[in-house]
Design a protein around this motif. Structure first.
Motif, PDB file in Angstrom:
ATOM      1  N   HIS A 260     -36.737 105.100  -5.598  1.00 56.97           N
ATOM      2  CA  HIS A 260     -36.117 106.418  -5.717  1.00 56.97           C
ATOM      3  C   HIS A 260     -37.176 107.463  -6.097  1.00 56.97           C
ATOM      4  O   HIS A 260     -37.260 108.530  -5.479  1.00 56.97           O
ATOM      5  N   HIS A 265     -37.693 110.740  -3.256  1.00 52.93           N
ATOM      6  CA  HIS A 265     -37.771 112.196  -3.429  1.00 52.93           C
ATOM      7  C   HIS A 265     -38.815 112.811  -2.495  1.00 52.93           C
ATOM      8  O   HIS A 265     -38.600 113.883  -1.935  1.00 52.93           O
ATOM      9  N   CYS A 452     -29.101 111.234 -10.368  1.00 53.16           N
ATOM     10  CA  CYS A 452     -30.350 111.868  -9.964  1.00 53.16           C
ATOM     11  C   CYS A 452     -30.279 113.364 -10.250  1.00 53.16           C
ATOM     12  O   CYS A 452     -29.275 114.002  -9.954  1.00 53.16           O
TER      13      CYS A 452
HETATM   14 ZN    ZN Z   1     -33.896 111.514  -8.529  1.00 59.93          ZN
END
Ligand code: ZN
Lengths: 480, 444
Positions: A260, A265, A452
């Motif tokens: 992640h 990102h 997130c």
């Molecule tokens: Zn994140």
């Protein structure tokens, strides 16, 4: 059975007596300026939470939010306004504010047509009603008892239950109207253990886009209580973590937060369109060792990060980001996809009607390889085995990322020896996966706890991975 | 202003309605809060407007007690039906929560009487066109710092103003308008194949005290430029300076560790430290909640309790915890008027500027950015990602990145060597840079 779009219309439009012809009017008014695309996003969200602490039900809270956001886009320019009252005059006013991003001179004459997501990855239920209040309270009390009976050193237990019932309806400038009903439940257990002067903590939990029954099935919630205690007791025994660059074996499941932060990102469309990501312009490059395939998958049934449709009305999808080590794709919303000449991957997400959509991850994980986890650990002479993590963070531009282990062990001579204290791991996103030398056959997804944050907006996500060996990663302990 | 008075009257009425509805539905006591905020947010990038957002947020919250059982609810809907539904939802929850003798309103005699006006309201009715122009000016200044500034994440200008009202069944009701404006910029630099990004911002209650846009941009550009060519350093022990902006984070961790909820949960490494030496003797940390125009000023806390100026640390010794009425009762103490947090926190500055601190350190690490959240509040164990500059002979040598720094906060606090006078004035937590004893740096 009514479609999710019908449910959403009944929930969001009917109380204000808003008709399709009213939405035509609002959209036509926006499109009277030279607008490339526009959307109207209706949302109603109900949240209920319960907290047990010191053996008593200390708090309960109920929150109702609703509103409508209107976005108008001209080229790379976006105008946005919202209202927490779903009423025609407010829609017309928000539409006027949003369309001001472009000059007048367009024309719109659209006709609203209802559409339904081709697949439903969760049931359109209201999870708040899936247990009675008595049953929710009883579950929390059982978690408290379960944690305390594990070990007399347990001195504090905080257990919580949260349910969210989110109903959304998106109308785009083609007139397509798509609804979604998104249940979300979350349970967490946090414990403190004390041994003489020494104290430690442990947390465990899970969640899903399902009914509360999820926590009762397979004794899941009771397992969170046992796991929180186990983690705290392991940490009581922990010695100082090592400092420096060494081989790190990451356990399956939640350690996928690595993917992640390090990869996900950096592959979001907005950063890549703007050329500010360390991955910009690297499509087709080798960014991982052979055997590494990473996907973003909004289609997993009932998972925390899954989406039947995203917040722009695009169906949730399975998107290959890295295939056998080669960078294959970005994570796209409609705006960035259009500007980059490609299609949305169903990743346009927003925290609420009061926020603009951004390209965001859903469930991000690595597919399994063929190594036995035991064989991977045995291959390390001196290194770290990290199995539980807190959060992470990434600097998109330099590519540097961190994630913080809260359960880790030393590997000495191919064997797991002692537990070590929590430590932050730091690496460089574009090359960390080129240092993966072994991929396990034991893919696991996390328990459903991820959130997130990006540009101040929080959305639920999932991660996962098999056991991985990274030949070199920097471990931020104190024992040099 | 007249407009604002009228609006304040309407929102106060709403609070009264919530409280009387709670009484009607049988609650023995209640508290209610209402807020309403409007603003404009403009982003520009590469000289063009990117987004224009008109924001308008409001919310109401109600808590009810039936004896010592509590229930809460909140909504963004201000209609009469919604008020009744919100109170009903809170009352329904209170049927299932437990009797808890610590639970209830703060004591009646602590309520703020005649709270002073703290001068927090300076709205800025900036036109969209002007906001765009200021953003462009800011970004231009950043991009023209050096040709190596090759890309931009843009500049943004935000302005918000609103009202918040709080009342409870002791008969307390108070509220005040406030405003907040900010301007920020982030640019990307490139050298060889490597890119770096950094930013700068200014925030203030009044536009008059906002840093000029070109200055904000110039600092963003210079900070990005300074990071180009960053490299790793070997794993080692070395003294560390947390630049003021980063030292604010250490202050925040200190406040977290003396927060009542962490203490009664036995979840803080500073448990049982009242009256004990936490910092060296030269350290004083105090709170000034009544500062006119302060970024976190408030005359009453989120339970209506009158706030007051106080020391948390005097002569390095812990003088007070950070308590609301609930955590205070759990600890058999009195609330410190810190429901909702600490308001304007200061550490007494020393007489060295950053250059002098660097000379005093001679050789070590200057930390200008931290990543991740690697702090165990129960033990104080600290391990975070960092970037900054390597210092030798008292001077900055080169930028560093992809390292971690680790230690234990209790030892880091006790080993604080000096606090600079280079205050970061943009935060309600105000400190200069901190020079600390050696920490473990993990790197190449
Ligand atoms: Zn994140």
């Amino acid at each position: 059975m009514p479609t999710t779009t019908n449910i959403a219309c009944n929930t969001l439009l009917a109380p204000a007596e808003l008709k399709e012809s009213d939405l035509d009017r609002v959209m036509d008014q926006i499109l009277s300026h030279s607008i490339d695309s526009a959307d109207i996003y209706f949302q109603s969200s109900r949240l209920e939470s319960w907290v047990l602490e010191d053996g008593i039900i200390r708090e309960g809270a109920y929150n109702i939010e609703q509103g409508v956001g209107i976005r108008a886009i001209n080229g790379e320019k976006t105008g946005f306004a919202y209202s927490d009252e779903i009423l025609l005059p407010n829609l017309l006013e928000a539409g006027k504010s949003a369309r001001a991003i472009a000059r007048s001179g367009g024309s719109g004459n659209i006709h609203i047509k209802g559409a339904t997501a081709p697949n439903q990855f969760y049931d359109p239920i209201n999870p708040l009603d899936t247990l009675s209040e008595e049953q929710k309270i009883d579950l929390l009390r059982r978690l408290d008892a379960e944690a305390r009976k594990q070990d007399p050193r347990v001195t504090q237990v905080i257990a919580s239950l949260v349910a969210v019932h989110d109903v959304v309806l998106v109308v785009d400038n083609e007139g397509t109207m798509t609804g979604d009903v998104r249940p979300l439940v979350r349970c967490n257990v946090h414990v403190i253990v004390e041994q003489g002067e020494q104290r430690e903590q442990g947390s465990s939990g899970g969640g899903a886009r399902q009914a509360f029954q999820f926590f009762i099935d397979q004794d899941r919630a009771l397992e969170y209580a046992r796991e929180a205690v186990r983690l705290a007791l392991v940490n009581l025994e922990a010695v100082d973590a090592p400092a420096g660059t060494m081989p790190v074996v990451l356990g399956p499941g939640w350690p996928g937060v690595l993917l992640h932060e390090a990869i996900g990102h950096g592959l979001e469309g907005d950063f890549n369109r703007k050329g500010t990501s360390a991955f910009s312009g690297r499509l087709g490059d080798k960014v991982a060792t052979e055997g590494c395939t990473v996907v973003d998958d909004g289609t997993l049934p009932g998972r925390r990060g899954s989406l039947s449709v995203d917040d722009e009305g695009t169906p949730g999808q399975y998107t290959v980001l890295i295939e056998d080590g080669i960078l294959k794709g970005y994570i796209q919303d409609r705006l960035n996809a259009r500007l980059m000449g490609t299609e949305s991957t169903g990743n346009g997400r927003r925290e609420s009607y009061a926020h603009l959509p951004l390209p965001r991850m859903t469930n991000t994980y690595m597919l399994p390889g063929n190594r036995e986890p035991g064989e991977i650990i045995a291959s390390v002479d001196r290194g770290l085995y990290a199995v539980n993590f807190g959060g992470g963070q990434v600097d998109i531009t330099s590519g540097k990322f961190v994630f913080s282990a809260n359960e880790a062990y030393l590997i000495e001579g191919g064997k797991i020896t002692r537990p070590v204290k929590g430590a932050t791991l730091i690496g460089n996103g574009p090359d960390v996966l080129t240092r993966v030398s072994m991929v396990g056959n034991d893919l696991e997804l996390d328990a459903g706890v991820g959130t997130c944050g990006k540009e101040g907006q929080s959305v639920p996500v999932g991660v996962g991975q098999p056991t991985l060996k990274v030949d070199e990663l920097t471990v931020g302990g104190t024992s040099a | 202003m007249q407009d604002m008075k009228e609006k304040q009257g309407r929102l106060e009425q709403l609070v009264e309605d919530l409280l009387s509805e709670a009484k009607k539905q049988g609650a023995t006591s209640a508290e209610a809060g209402v807020s309403s905020d409007a603003g404009l947010s403009v982003n520009v990038r590469l000289g063009e407007v990117e987004t224009i957002e008109h924001t308008r947020d409001r919310g109401l919250g109600i808590s009810v007690w039936f004896g010592h059982r509590k229930g809460s609810s909140s909504t963004s809907d201000f209609s009469g039906d919604a008020v009744r539904d919100a109170v009903r939802a809170a009352c329904n929850i209170a049927r299932y929560t437990s009797e808890d003798s610590c639970n209830g309103l703060a004591d009646r005699e602590l309520m703020a009487a005649n709270p002073p006006d703290l001068d927090l309201y300076h709205p800025w009715n900036v036109e969209v066109e002007e906001a765009i122009a200021l953003g462009i000016e800011c970004e231009d200044a950043a991009r023209s710092v050096d040709p190596r500034i090759t890309n931009s994440e843009g500049a943004s200008l935000n302005t918000h103003s609103g009202l918040q009202i709080y009342g409870n069944s002791h008969g307390f009701i108070g509220g005040y308008p406030s405003s907040r404006h900010s301007i920020s910029c982030a640019v990307v630099g490139q050298e060889d194949d490597a890119m770096q990004r950094d930013y700068w911002y200014s925030t203030a209650r009044s536009r008059d005290t906002l840093e000029p846009p070109d200055l904000v941009g110039k600092k963003a550009g210079e900070r990005t430029l300074a990071r180009l060519g960053a490299r790793r350093i070997p794993t080692q022990e070395a003294p560390v300076i947390f630049q003021a902006e980063m030292a604010i984070g250490l202050m925040r961790s200190f406040i977290g560790a003396i927060n009542g909820s962490a203490l009664y949960r036995h979840s803080s490494f500073l448990m049982d430290h009242l009256g004990k030496q936490v910092f060296p003797k030269f350290v004083r940390i105090h709170e000034q909640p009544l500062l006119p125009g302060g970024l976190a000023s408030a005359a009453f806390d989120s339970e209506g309790v009158a706030t007051r100026t106080k020391d948390f640390i005097t002569g390095g010794i812990l003088q007070s915890y950070v308590l609301d009425s609930y955590s205070a009762r759990k600890l058999n103490m009195q609330t410190t008027a810190n429901a909702g947090g600490v308001r304007n926190l200061y550490i007494e500055p020393g007489d060295m500027d950053l250059e002098a601190l660097l000379r005093t350190m001679d050789k070590g690490l200057l930390v200008t950015e931290m990543m991740g959240s690697g702090l165990n509040m129960v033990t104080g164990d600290y391990s975070r990602g960092a970037a900054g500059f390597w210092v030798e002979d008292g001077e900055i040598q080169y930028p560093v990145e992809e390292i971690t720094i680790a230690g234990n906060l209790r030892q880091m606090f006790a080993g604080l060597q000096a606090v600079g006078k280079d205050l970061d004035r943009r935060s309600s937590i105000r400190t200069g840079s901190w020079l600390l004893e050696p920490m473990t740096i993990a790197g190449a």
